[in-house]
Design a protein around this motif. Structure first.
Motif, PDB file in Angstrom:
ATOM      1  N   LYS A  92       0.833  -1.202   0.000  1.00  0.00           N
ATOM      2  CA  LYS A  92       0.000   0.000   0.000  1.00  0.00           C
ATOM      3  C   LYS A  92       0.868   1.252   0.000  1.00  0.00           C
ATOM      4  N   ARG A  93       2.078   1.126   0.514  1.00  0.00           N
ATOM      5  CA  ARG A  93       3.035   2.228   0.571  1.00  0.00           C
ATOM      6  C   ARG A  93       4.438   1.642   0.663  1.00  0.00           C
ATOM      7  N   ALA A  94       5.441   2.447   0.326  1.00  0.00           N
ATOM      8  CA  ALA A  94       6.832   1.991   0.416  1.00  0.00           C
ATOM      9  C   ALA A  94       7.699   3.118   0.943  1.00  0.00           C
ATOM     10  N   TYR A  95       8.744   2.723   1.675  1.00  0.00           N
ATOM     11  CA  TYR A  95       9.743   3.660   2.176  1.00  0.00           C
ATOM     12  C   TYR A  95      11.118   3.189   1.698  1.00  0.00           C
ATOM     13  N   GLU A 148       7.920   7.046  -0.136  1.00  0.00           N
ATOM     14  CA  GLU A 148       8.539   8.081   0.682  1.00  0.00           C
ATOM     15  C   GLU A 148       9.947   7.631   1.061  1.00  0.00           C
ATOM     16  N   PHE A 149      10.689   8.520   1.698  1.00  0.00           N
ATOM     17  CA  PHE A 149      12.058   8.188   2.098  1.00  0.00           C
ATOM     18  C   PHE A 149      12.180   8.204   3.614  1.00  0.00           C
ATOM     19  N   THR A 150      13.096   7.373   4.108  1.00  0.00           N
ATOM     20  CA  THR A 150      13.310   7.240   5.540  1.00  0.00           C
ATOM     21  C   THR A 150      14.807   7.216   5.809  1.00  0.00           C
ATOM     22  N   GLY A 151      15.198   7.733   6.967  1.00  0.00           N
ATOM     23  CA  GLY A 151      16.613   7.770   7.291  1.00  0.00           C
ATOM     24  C   GLY A 151      17.201   6.402   7.579  1.00  0.00           C
ATOM     25  N   SER A 152      16.391   5.484   8.080  1.00  0.00           N
ATOM     26  CA  SER A 152      16.883   4.150   8.432  1.00  0.00           C
ATOM     27  C   SER A 152      15.780   3.126   8.256  1.00  0.00           C
ATOM     28  N   HIS A 153      16.141   1.970   7.716  1.00  0.00           N
ATOM     29  CA  HIS A 153      15.143   0.903   7.566  1.00  0.00           C
ATOM     30  C   HIS A 153      14.766   0.300   8.911  1.00  0.00           C
ATOM     31  N   ASN A 154      15.546   0.606   9.951  1.00  0.00           N
ATOM     32  CA  ASN A 154      15.239   0.100  11.288  1.00  0.00           C
ATOM     33  C   ASN A 154      14.239   0.968  12.046  1.00  0.00           C
ATOM     34  N   ARG A 155      14.105   2.223  11.637  1.00  0.00           N
ATOM     35  CA  ARG A 155      13.173   3.131  12.317  1.00  0.00           C
ATOM     36  C   ARG A 155      12.374   3.878  11.271  1.00  0.00           C
ATOM     37  N   LEU A 186       6.089  -1.744   2.641  1.00  0.00           N
ATOM     38  CA  LEU A 186       7.386  -2.283   2.228  1.00  0.00           C
ATOM     39  C   LEU A 186       8.466  -1.247   2.491  1.00  0.00           C
ATOM     40  N   VAL A 187       9.550  -1.668   3.138  1.00  0.00           N
ATOM     41  CA  VAL A 187      10.689  -0.795   3.414  1.00  0.00           C
ATOM     42  C   VAL A 187      11.910  -1.375   2.703  1.00  0.00           C
ATOM     43  N   VAL A 188      12.606  -0.532   1.962  1.00  0.00           N
ATOM     44  CA  VAL A 188      13.736  -0.956   1.146  1.00  0.00           C
ATOM     45  C   VAL A 188      14.995  -0.288   1.687  1.00  0.00           C
ATOM     46  N   GLY A 189      15.974  -1.087   2.076  1.00  0.00           N
ATOM     47  CA  GLY A 189      17.160  -0.518   2.698  1.00  0.00           C
ATOM     48  C   GLY A 189      18.430  -1.279   2.382  1.00  0.00           C
ATOM     49  N   LYS A 239       4.830  -2.760  14.741  1.00  0.00           N
ATOM     50  CA  LYS A 239       4.617  -2.480  13.321  1.00  0.00           C
ATOM     51  C   LYS A 239       5.570  -3.349  12.495  1.00  0.00           C
ATOM     52  N   PRO A 240       5.199  -4.611  12.269  1.00  0.00           N
ATOM     53  CA  PRO A 240       6.092  -5.568  11.587  1.00  0.00           C
ATOM     54  C   PRO A 240       6.077  -5.401  10.067  1.00  0.00           C
ATOM     55  N   TYR A 241       6.563  -4.242   9.602  1.00  0.00           N
ATOM     56  CA  TYR A 241       6.570  -3.965   8.166  1.00  0.00           C
ATOM     57  C   TYR A 241       7.512  -4.907   7.435  1.00  0.00           C
ATOM     58  N   LEU A 242       7.233  -5.101   6.145  1.00  0.00           N
ATOM     59  CA  LEU A 242       8.088  -5.939   5.308  1.00  0.00           C
ATOM     60  C   LEU A 242       9.329  -5.142   4.935  1.00  0.00           C
TER      61      LEU A 242
END
Length: 340
Positions: A6-9, A35-42, A62-65, A105-108
């Motif tokens: 539904k969304r990705a970081y 969107e963008f995030t500083g860390s895939h852990n947070r 989905l978080v890509v790091g 929040k157990p994101y993929l």
């Protein structure tokens, strides 16, 4: 049904890798907001005012790091090391042990520096030579739902196809396996399916394929020549449990080709829970019917220093005897790796 987030970081550094760019473009084609995030852990910004809402929305995220650690975790009893390809899955199994380790929040999460991860696997293989080193690709995830976006399983399978002292294994509840059927594996990747009684899947394994659909996917994988494995877990004792688990073995027996039967493994895990897991499960699934009566269970400390509530010893003995008998009757050449 294929998982579409539904969304990705993205971590900005992820776009410095070829795989990061590939995933980014695929998500754009699917019209997934990025969107963008500083860390895939947070990761902040995943919606949800209640714990249940946050959990559901995380399962759609989905978080890509970039994976920065160089150490692989141990993975007993199924392998020597975890191969860290991704984390979490879109399924909502009520009993899932990851509910306590992945937070509220157990994101993929997927990693884009796969070449570096596999290079580290090579170092582990060299350290244990001349012994064979086994890597588990699904210790904290189900890697199949995101494979169409990443291709990391294909890359890992091809990597281990060239390693005489390396073996790869992973397990899935999902059935989107077609992209892996023509991959060169040289018999060095064990493709495993997590199975259960139809009643268990219907009541507790939300947003996952049916038992029949998983068996059909296993038949495809067997035809592609992969060594097969089946995890039946968690095993429950409920009214009609013998008939339903027998149906599972009969379904496999009736559909798997003879060529696949020479190299099949079974892993059996009886249902257990911790006090912390029970609390988390009740928060997320307040109407759950999971059998979690502590008074009816046997308490035992585990290898990681915390206690678990297990079935009573006589129940464990009954379940174990039944599962071993089923495996022996329908697949006498198969190996039972363990029953816990």
């Amino acid at each position: 049904m294929r998982f579409v987030p539904k969304r990705a970081y993205f971590e900005p550094q992820a776009l410095e890798f070829r795989l990061g760019k590939k995933i980014y473009n695929k998500l754009l084609d699917l019209s997934v907001p990025i969107e963008f995030t500083g860390s895939h852990n947070r990761v902040t910004g995943i919606p949800g005012k209640t714990q249940q809402q946050a959990f559901i929305e995380a399962k759609r995220t989905l978080v890509v790091g970039v994976r920065r650690g160089t150490q692989f975790s141990a993975c007993k009893p199924s392998a020597h090391y975890q191969l860290p390809l991704n984390t979490s899955c879109p399924g909502m199994c009520e009993y899932c042990y990851l509910a306590t380790s992945l937070g509220k929040k157990p994101y993929l999460r997927v990693y884009v520096n796969n070449e570096q991860i596999l290079e580290r696997a090579d170092e582990y293989i060299a350290e244990r030579a001349p012994d064979v080193t086994i890597f588990e690709g699904a210790a904290t995830s189900d890697p199949i739902p995101t494979e169409y976006l990443t291709g990391v399983l294909q890359q890992a399978i091809e990597f281990f196809a060239e390693r005489t002292l390396g073996r790869f294994r992973f397990v899935t509840k999902y059935t989107d396996v077609d992209s892996l059927l023509t991959v060169r594996h040289n018999g060095r990747t064990r493709f495993r399916f997590s199975l259960n009684a139809p009643t268990v899947i219907r009541k507790y394994e939300h947003l996952t394929p049916t038992a029949a659909e998983r068996v059909a996917a296993a038949v495809k994988v067997a035809a592609a020549g992969y060594p097969l494995g089946f995890i039946i877990a968690p095993i429950f004792q409920f009214e009609g449990w013998e008939e339903e688990y027998n149906w599972l073995f009969q379904s496999l027996n009736g559909q798997l080709p003879q060529t696949a039967r020479r190299d099949i493994t079974f892993e059996f895990i009886s249902h257990r829970f911790t006090k912390r897991a029970k609390s988390q499960i009740l928060d997320l699934f307040p109407q759950t019917t999971l059998p979690m009566d502590e008074e009816a269970r046997r308490f035992k400390y585990g290898q990681f220093g915390y206690g678990k509530y297990l079935y009573q010893e006589n129940t464990i003995a009954t379940l174990k005897e039944y599962m071993f008998a089923q495996a022996k009757e329908y697949f006498p050449e198969a190996k039972v790796d363990y029953f816990v």
